[in-house]
Design a protein around this motif. Structure first.
Motif, PDB file in Angstrom:
ATOM      1  N   LYS A  73       0.812  -1.227   0.000  1.00 13.37           N
ATOM      2  CA  LYS A  73       0.000   0.000   0.000  1.00 13.37           C
ATOM      3  C   LYS A  73       0.845   1.277   0.000  1.00 13.37           C
ATOM      4  O   LYS A  73       0.541   2.230  -0.706  1.00 13.37           O
ATOM      5  CB  LYS A  73      -0.965   0.003   1.175  1.00 13.37           C
ATOM      6  CG  LYS A  73      -2.103  -0.972   1.030  1.00 13.37           C
ATOM      7  CD  LYS A  73      -3.023  -0.924   2.236  1.00 13.37           C
ATOM      8  CE  LYS A  73      -4.087  -2.003   2.117  1.00 13.37           C
ATOM      9  NZ  LYS A  73      -4.909  -2.079   3.328  1.00 13.37           N
ATOM     10  N   LEU A  74       1.886   1.319   0.804  1.00  9.01           N
ATOM     11  CA  LEU A  74       2.746   2.506   0.844  1.00  9.01           C
ATOM     12  C   LEU A  74       3.472   2.689  -0.490  1.00  9.01           C
ATOM     13  O   LEU A  74       3.584   3.805  -1.006  1.00  9.01           O
ATOM     14  CB  LEU A  74       3.758   2.391   1.993  1.00  9.01           C
ATOM     15  CG  LEU A  74       4.677   3.585   2.200  1.00  9.01           C
ATOM     16  CD1 LEU A  74       3.867   4.846   2.505  1.00  9.01           C
ATOM     17  CD2 LEU A  74       5.659   3.303   3.319  1.00  9.01           C
ATOM     18  N   PHE A  75       3.950   1.594  -1.052  1.00 10.32           N
ATOM     19  CA  PHE A  75       4.610   1.613  -2.363  1.00 10.32           C
ATOM     20  C   PHE A  75       3.658   2.162  -3.424  1.00 10.32           C
ATOM     21  O   PHE A  75       4.012   3.047  -4.203  1.00 10.32           O
ATOM     22  CB  PHE A  75       5.055   0.185  -2.702  1.00 10.32           C
ATOM     23  CG  PHE A  75       5.722   0.027  -4.029  1.00 10.32           C
ATOM     24  CD1 PHE A  75       7.045   0.384  -4.215  1.00 10.32           C
ATOM     25  CD2 PHE A  75       5.026  -0.527  -5.100  1.00 10.32           C
ATOM     26  CE1 PHE A  75       7.666   0.207  -5.442  1.00 10.32           C
ATOM     27  CE2 PHE A  75       5.640  -0.703  -6.328  1.00 10.32           C
ATOM     28  CZ  PHE A  75       6.958  -0.337  -6.503  1.00 10.32           C
ATOM     29  N   ILE A  76       2.436   1.676  -3.434  1.00 11.28           N
ATOM     30  CA  ILE A  76       1.421   2.097  -4.401  1.00 11.28           C
ATOM     31  C   ILE A  76       1.071   3.574  -4.217  1.00 11.28           C
ATOM     32  O   ILE A  76       0.839   4.302  -5.183  1.00 11.28           O
ATOM     33  CB  ILE A  76       0.144   1.231  -4.260  1.00 11.28           C
ATOM     34  CG1 ILE A  76       0.426  -0.230  -4.595  1.00 11.28           C
ATOM     35  CG2 ILE A  76      -1.008   1.782  -5.091  1.00 11.28           C
ATOM     36  CD1 ILE A  76       0.866  -0.496  -5.994  1.00 11.28           C
ATOM     37  N   ALA A  77       1.057   4.044  -2.977  1.00 10.45           N
ATOM     38  CA  ALA A  77       0.675   5.434  -2.675  1.00 10.45           C
ATOM     39  C   ALA A  77       1.561   6.442  -3.404  1.00 10.45           C
ATOM     40  O   ALA A  77       1.091   7.499  -3.818  1.00 10.45           O
ATOM     41  CB  ALA A  77       0.710   5.677  -1.175  1.00 10.45           C
ATOM     42  N   PHE A  78       2.844   6.116  -3.577  1.00 12.03           N
ATOM     43  CA  PHE A  78       3.746   7.010  -4.305  1.00 12.03           C
ATOM     44  C   PHE A  78       3.216   7.258  -5.715  1.00 12.03           C
ATOM     45  O   PHE A  78       3.189   8.395  -6.193  1.00 12.03           O
ATOM     46  CB  PHE A  78       5.147   6.398  -4.369  1.00 12.03           C
ATOM     47  CG  PHE A  78       6.101   7.158  -5.247  1.00 12.03           C
ATOM     48  CD1 PHE A  78       6.798   8.238  -4.750  1.00 12.03           C
ATOM     49  CD2 PHE A  78       6.295   6.785  -6.562  1.00 12.03           C
ATOM     50  CE1 PHE A  78       7.680   8.949  -5.567  1.00 12.03           C
ATOM     51  CE2 PHE A  78       7.172   7.483  -7.382  1.00 12.03           C
ATOM     52  CZ  PHE A  78       7.866   8.566  -6.882  1.00 12.03           C
ATOM     53  N   PHE A  79       2.783   6.197  -6.377  1.00 10.89           N
ATOM     54  CA  PHE A  79       2.304   6.314  -7.751  1.00 10.89           C
ATOM     55  C   PHE A  79       0.894   6.888  -7.816  1.00 10.89           C
ATOM     56  O   PHE A  79       0.568   7.631  -8.747  1.00 10.89           O
ATOM     57  CB  PHE A  79       2.383   4.951  -8.446  1.00 10.89           C
ATOM     58  CG  PHE A  79       3.791   4.438  -8.541  1.00 10.89           C
ATOM     59  CD1 PHE A  79       4.674   4.937  -9.480  1.00 10.89           C
ATOM     60  CD2 PHE A  79       4.255   3.475  -7.654  1.00 10.89           C
ATOM     61  CE1 PHE A  79       5.975   4.481  -9.558  1.00 10.89           C
ATOM     62  CE2 PHE A  79       5.552   3.008  -7.721  1.00 10.89           C
ATOM     63  CZ  PHE A  79       6.419   3.516  -8.671  1.00 10.89           C
ATOM     64  N   GLU A  80       0.062   6.588  -6.824  1.00 11.17           N
ATOM     65  CA  GLU A  80      -1.287   7.180  -6.769  1.00 11.17           C
ATOM     66  C   GLU A  80      -1.189   8.699  -6.693  1.00 11.17           C
ATOM     67  O   GLU A  80      -1.956   9.405  -7.347  1.00 11.17           O
ATOM     68  CB  GLU A  80      -2.051   6.666  -5.551  1.00 11.17           C
ATOM     69  CG  GLU A  80      -2.578   5.270  -5.695  1.00 11.17           C
ATOM     70  CD  GLU A  80      -3.278   4.779  -4.448  1.00 11.17           C
ATOM     71  OE1 GLU A  80      -4.247   4.030  -4.612  1.00 11.17           O
ATOM     72  OE2 GLU A  80      -2.872   5.130  -3.326  1.00 11.17           O
ATOM     73  N   GLN A  81      -0.254   9.173  -5.902  1.00 14.93           N
ATOM     74  CA  GLN A  81      -0.069  10.611  -5.715  1.00 14.93           C
ATOM     75  C   GLN A  81       0.336  11.290  -7.025  1.00 14.93           C
ATOM     76  O   GLN A  81       0.047  12.456  -7.231  1.00 14.93           O
ATOM     77  CB  GLN A  81       1.004  10.839  -4.646  1.00 14.93           C
ATOM     78  CG  GLN A  81       1.170  12.270  -4.237  1.00 14.93           C
ATOM     79  CD  GLN A  81       2.274  12.427  -3.223  1.00 14.93           C
ATOM     80  OE1 GLN A  81       3.374  11.915  -3.419  1.00 14.93           O
ATOM     81  NE2 GLN A  81       1.984  13.120  -2.141  1.00 14.93           N
ATOM     82  N   ARG A  82       0.977  10.560  -7.912  1.00 12.11           N
ATOM     83  CA  ARG A  82       1.484  11.118  -9.164  1.00 12.11           C
ATOM     84  C   ARG A  82       0.729  10.619 -10.394  1.00 12.11           C
ATOM     85  O   ARG A  82       1.169  10.816 -11.522  1.00 12.11           O
ATOM     86  CB  ARG A  82       2.964  10.752  -9.314  1.00 12.11           C
ATOM     87  CG  ARG A  82       3.833  11.448  -8.295  1.00 12.11           C
ATOM     88  CD  ARG A  82       5.136  10.693  -8.063  1.00 12.11           C
ATOM     89  NE  ARG A  82       6.031  11.450  -7.225  1.00 12.11           N
ATOM     90  CZ  ARG A  82       5.922  11.567  -5.908  1.00 12.11           C
ATOM     91  NH1 ARG A  82       4.936  10.982  -5.272  1.00 12.11           N
ATOM     92  NH2 ARG A  82       6.786  12.284  -5.221  1.00 12.11           N
ATOM     93  N   ALA A  83      -0.404   9.973 -10.212  1.00 19.60           N
ATOM     94  CA  ALA A  83      -1.110   9.332 -11.319  1.00 19.60           C
ATOM     95  C   ALA A  83      -1.497  10.312 -12.428  1.00 19.60           C
ATOM     96  O   ALA A  83      -1.316  10.006 -13.610  1.00 19.60           O
ATOM     97  CB  ALA A  83      -2.342   8.591 -10.807  1.00 19.60           C
ATOM     98  N   LYS A  84      -2.028  11.479 -12.081  1.00 17.25           N
ATOM     99  CA  LYS A  84      -2.422  12.447 -13.114  1.00 17.25           C
ATOM    100  C   LYS A  84      -1.217  12.850 -13.955  1.00 17.25           C
ATOM    101  O   LYS A  84      -1.302  12.940 -15.177  1.00 17.25           O
ATOM    102  CB  LYS A  84      -3.060  13.683 -12.483  1.00 17.25           C
ATOM    103  CG  LYS A  84      -4.441  13.449 -11.953  1.00 17.25           C
ATOM    104  CD  LYS A  84      -5.017  14.718 -11.362  1.00 17.25           C
ATOM    105  CE  LYS A  84      -6.358  14.455 -10.732  1.00 17.25           C
ATOM    106  NZ  LYS A  84      -6.890  15.642 -10.053  1.00 17.25           N
ATOM    107  N   TYR A  85      -0.111  13.086 -13.307  1.00 15.91           N
ATOM    108  CA  TYR A  85       1.123  13.464 -14.011  1.00 15.91           C
ATOM    109  C   TYR A  85       1.606  12.313 -14.898  1.00 15.91           C
ATOM    110  O   TYR A  85       1.924  12.509 -16.065  1.00 15.91           O
ATOM    111  CB  TYR A  85       2.195  13.844 -12.990  1.00 15.91           C
ATOM    112  CG  TYR A  85       3.530  14.164 -13.598  1.00 15.91           C
ATOM    113  CD1 TYR A  85       3.779  15.409 -14.165  1.00 15.91           C
ATOM    114  CD2 TYR A  85       4.562  13.232 -13.600  1.00 15.91           C
ATOM    115  CE1 TYR A  85       5.009  15.707 -14.716  1.00 15.91           C
ATOM    116  CE2 TYR A  85       5.793  13.520 -14.149  1.00 15.91           C
ATOM    117  CZ  TYR A  85       6.013  14.755 -14.708  1.00 15.91           C
ATOM    118  OH  TYR A  85       7.232  15.049 -15.264  1.00 15.91           O
ATOM    119  N   MET A  86       1.650  11.117 -14.344  1.00 20.25           N
ATOM    120  CA  MET A  86       2.171   9.978 -15.091  1.00 20.25           C
ATOM    121  C   MET A  86       1.283   9.602 -16.271  1.00 20.25           C
ATOM    122  O   MET A  86       1.766   9.095 -17.274  1.00 20.25           O
ATOM    123  CB  MET A  86       2.371   8.780 -14.168  1.00 20.25           C
ATOM    124  CG  MET A  86       3.480   9.010 -13.156  1.00 20.25           C
ATOM    125  SD  MET A  86       3.719   7.613 -12.051  1.00 20.25           S
ATOM    126  CE  MET A  86       4.592   6.501 -13.139  1.00 20.25           C
TER     127      MET A  86
END
Length: 103
Positions: A73-86
């Protein structure tokens, strides 16, 4: 953590990220003999430019799968936070001057 548990975590993280940032992150795990644990690794492309050049490189985000690790979950949170950008186009990413989490 057993190798089977590591494989489950890699597959779980990859499945979640394929929904959040489709095709943008490749998840794997490697054993770190100094830390004596596996490291969960997410590799993704990064794009930026200055006044004269456009750049592209590989970036990574990691999490130690040590005795304090519970799930991805913590690992995924990094990418969730940047999803719009990515999920933005390469040109939009290159033009953006802020932090990816604020896109």
């Amino acid at each position: 953590m057993s190798i089977d548990q590591v494989k489950v975590e890699v597959n779980t993280a990859q499945g979640i990220l394929d929904k959040i940032v489709p095709g943008k992150v490749k998840v794997k795990a490697e054993y770190d003999s100094e830390r004596r644990c596996h490291i969960l690794i997410g590799e993704y492309d990064t794009y930026w430019k200055d006044n004269y050049h456009e750049f592209e490189s590989k970036s990574t985000w990691t999490e130690s799968m040590d005795r304090f690790y519970s799930d991805c979950k913590l690992f995924i949170a990094f990418f969730e936070q940047r999803a719009k950008y990515m999920n933005a186009s390469i040109e939009e990413q290159r033009s953006f001057k802020g932090h990816p989490a604020t896109f």
